[in-house]
Design an enzyme around this catalytic site. Structure first.
Site, mmCIF file in Angstrom:
data_model
loop_
_atom_site.group_PDB
_atom_site.id
_atom_site.type_symbol
_atom_site.label_atom_id
_atom_site.label_comp_id
_atom_site.label_asym_id
_atom_site.label_seq_id
_atom_site.Cartn_x
_atom_site.Cartn_y
_atom_site.Cartn_z
ATOM 1 C CB THR A 10 -0.971 0.024 1.196
ATOM 2 O OG1 THR A 10 -0.210 0.078 2.412
ATOM 3 C CG2 THR A 10 -1.875 -1.202 1.204
ATOM 4 C CG ASP A 49 -4.931 -1.508 10.770
ATOM 5 O OD1 ASP A 49 -4.054 -2.199 10.225
ATOM 6 O OD2 ASP A 49 -4.772 -0.939 11.866
HETATM 7 N N1 LIG Z 1 -4.459 10.350 1.380
HETATM 8 C C1 LIG Z 1 -5.097 9.275 0.908
HETATM 9 N N2 LIG Z 1 -5.993 9.410 -0.096
HETATM 10 C C2 LIG Z 1 -6.652 8.334 -0.573
HETATM 11 N N3 LIG Z 1 -6.470 7.088 -0.128
HETATM 12 C C3 LIG Z 1 -5.600 6.888 0.865
HETATM 13 C C4 LIG Z 1 -4.856 7.974 1.435
HETATM 14 N N4 LIG Z 1 -4.077 7.455 2.411
HETATM 15 C C5 LIG Z 1 -4.309 6.142 2.430
HETATM 16 N N5 LIG Z 1 -5.211 5.774 1.505
HETATM 17 C C6 LIG Z 1 -5.723 4.426 1.238
HETATM 18 O O1 LIG Z 1 -5.371 3.588 2.330
HETATM 19 C C7 LIG Z 1 -4.496 2.545 1.914
HETATM 20 C C8 LIG Z 1 -3.477 2.278 2.988
HETATM 21 O O2 LIG Z 1 -2.739 3.470 3.234
HETATM 22 P P1 LIG Z 1 -1.227 3.422 3.729
HETATM 23 O O3 LIG Z 1 -0.379 2.814 2.676
HETATM 24 O O4 LIG Z 1 -0.887 4.794 4.171
HETATM 25 O O5 LIG Z 1 -1.323 2.390 4.919
HETATM 26 P P2 LIG Z 1 -0.630 2.472 6.361
HETATM 27 O O6 LIG Z 1 0.651 3.191 6.200
HETATM 28 O O7 LIG Z 1 -0.581 1.099 6.903
HETATM 29 O O8 LIG Z 1 -1.684 3.353 7.111
HETATM 30 P P3 LIG Z 1 -1.653 3.831 8.622
HETATM 31 O O9 LIG Z 1 -0.356 3.359 9.219
HETATM 32 O O10 LIG Z 1 -1.788 5.310 8.490
HETATM 33 O O11 LIG Z 1 -2.853 3.188 9.179
HETATM 34 C C9 LIG Z 1 -3.909 3.003 0.602
HETATM 35 O O12 LIG Z 1 -3.521 1.890 -0.192
HETATM 36 C C10 LIG Z 1 -5.078 3.781 0.014
HETATM 37 O O13 LIG Z 1 -6.007 2.892 -0.556
#
Ligand SMILES: Nc1ncnc2c1ncn2[C@@H]1O[C@H](COP(=O)(O)OP(=O)(O)OP(=O)(O)O)[C@@H](O)[C@H]1O
Ligand SMILES: *[C@@H]1O[C@H](CO)[C@@H](O)[C@H](O)[C@H]1NC(C)=O
Length: 267
Positions: free
Chosen positions: A180, A214
Site C-alpha cells: 500500500t 487496517d
Molecule cells: N491520502 C489518501 N488518499 C486516498 N487514499 C488513501 C490515502 N491514504 C491512504 N489511503 C488508502 O489507504 C491505503 C493504505 O494506506 P497506507 O499505505 O498509508 O497504509 P498504512 O501506512 O498502513 O496506514 P496507517 O499506518 O496510516 O494506518 C492506501 O492503499 C489507500 O487505498
C-alpha cells in the site's frame, strides 16, 4: 470452531468467514498543540479513548462491510479489556475466541496455520528477520511502504520503488504481494501475472489517515472471503475506495464506513 455434524444446526450461518488473529489496543489520545520535550509536562486541549490495535481494526472494517467475523485475541481482565470485548460485540464480531487474562502485559503473536483456509498476512510491525515461512505460507502478503523497506532493504517511496520491492518479496516465496502506498493506492504482484501493477486511488481530501492501512486490509479480507471470484485487481480497487473513505473522517475505527453508507456497486 465448534464441531460440525450435529443434527438440526445451521453451521453455515455460524462459522466466521473472516477470522483475524491480532491485537486489540486501547488508544489513549491526547490532542496537544505540540509534542512535549523530554521530561516536560504540557497542557492538552482534548483527550479521548478509542478502540485500536491493528488486528481488531481490520476485523471491525470487515464486519462493517457485512462479513461474518471472529476475533482471536487476548485482552486484560480490566475495564479496558471489558470495554474492548463489548466493542467487538457492538460491531457484530464473534468473541468466542477473545480471551481475557489477569496478567497485565500480554504479548500478541501472529500464527499462520497451513489449513486450506485463505490467509492474508500483514507483517506489522515488521522485523527484518521475519520467519521465512510467513512469505511462503500466506496466500496474500500485504504491507505498507515502511514494512516493505524493512523487509527488503530497499527504499520504497513511489509506485516504481514498490514494484521493485514486490518483485524481491515474490523472490522470497510470496504468492501474492500487495504494497500500500497511501494516496498513491497500491501495487500488486501475483504468481499468475509476471508484471507488478499499480492500482491508483482517487484524490480525496484526507483529514486523518490513521488506520487507513487496517481499513484497506479489513476490506480486502472481506472481498477475499465473500467475493473470491472477483479479480484481485478489482478487489484492490474497491479496498482503495473504502480506505479512502476512512481517511476523510477522524479517528481509527470511528472513521470506518458501514456497508449501508457505501455505493452499492462495491457489493
Ligand atoms: N491520502 C489518501 N488518499 C486516498 N487514499 C488513501 C490515502 N491514504 C491512504 N489511503 C488508502 O489507504 C491505503 C493504505 O494506506 P497506507 O499505505 O498509508 O497504509 P498504512 O501506512 O498502513 O496506514 P496507517 O499506518 O496510516 O494506518 C492506501 O492503499 C489507500 O487505498
Ligand atoms: C506502516 O505501518 C507501520 C506499522 O507496522 C507504521 O509504523 C508506519 O508508520 C506505516 N508507514 C506508513 C508510511 O504509514
Amino acid at each position: 470452531m465448534a464441531a460440525s455434524g450435529e443434527p438440526g444446526r445451521q453451521w453455515q450461518e455460524e462459522v466466521a468467514a473472516v477470522v483475524v488473529v491480532g491485537s486489540c489496543m486501547t488508544d489513549l489520545v491526547s490532542l496537544t498543540s505540540r509534542l512535549p520535550k523530554t521530561g516536560e509536562t504540557i497542557h492538552g486541549h482534548k483527550f479521548f479513548i478509542g478502540f485500536g490495535g491493528k488486528g481488531a481494526n481490520q476485523c471491525v472494517q470487515a464486519a462493517r462491510l457485512g462479513a461474518k467475523t471472529s476475533m482471536v485475541c487476548k485482552v486484560g481482565k480490566d475495564s479496558f479489556g471489558n470495554d474492548y470485548i463489548e466493542n467487538l460485540k457492538q460491531n457484530d464480531i464473534s468473541t468466542e475466541f477473545a480471551y481475557q487474562t489477569q496478567d497485565a502485559a500480554t504479548g500478541t503473536a501472529s500464527i499462520i496455520v497451513n489449513n486450506e483456509v485463505k490467509t492474508l498476512f500483514n507483517p506489522a510491525p515488521a522485523v527484518a528477520d521475519l520467519d521465512p515461512r510467513f512469505y511462503t505460507l500466506s496466500d496474500v502478503f500485504c504491507c505498507n511502504e515502511t514494512e516493505a523497506e524493512i523487509l527488503t532493504g530497499l527504499k520504497v517511496h513511489s509506485p516504481a520503488d514498490a514494484t521493485r520491492a514486490a518483485l524481491l518479496l515474490k523472490g522470497k516465496g510470496c504468492h501474492v504481494v500487495i504494497i500500500t502506498l497511501g494516496a498513491e493506492g497500491c501495487v500488486m504482484l501475483s504468481k499468475t501475472e509476471p508484471m507488478p501493477k499499480h492500482i491508483p486511488t482517487e484524490k480525496v481530501k484526507a483529514v486523518d489517515t490513521t488506520g487507513a492501512g487496517d481499513s484497506f486490509v479489513g476490506a480486502l479480507a472481506f472481498y477475499l472471503a465473500y467475493y473470491p471470484n472477483l479479480p484481485l485487481e478489482e478487489m484492490l480497487r474497491r479496498s482503495n475506495f473504502i480506505a479512502a473513505v476512512s481517511v476523510q473522517a477522524t479517528g481509527t475505527q470511528s472513521s470506518y464506513p458501514y456497508k449501508k453508507d457505501l455505493p452499492r456497486d462495491l457489493f
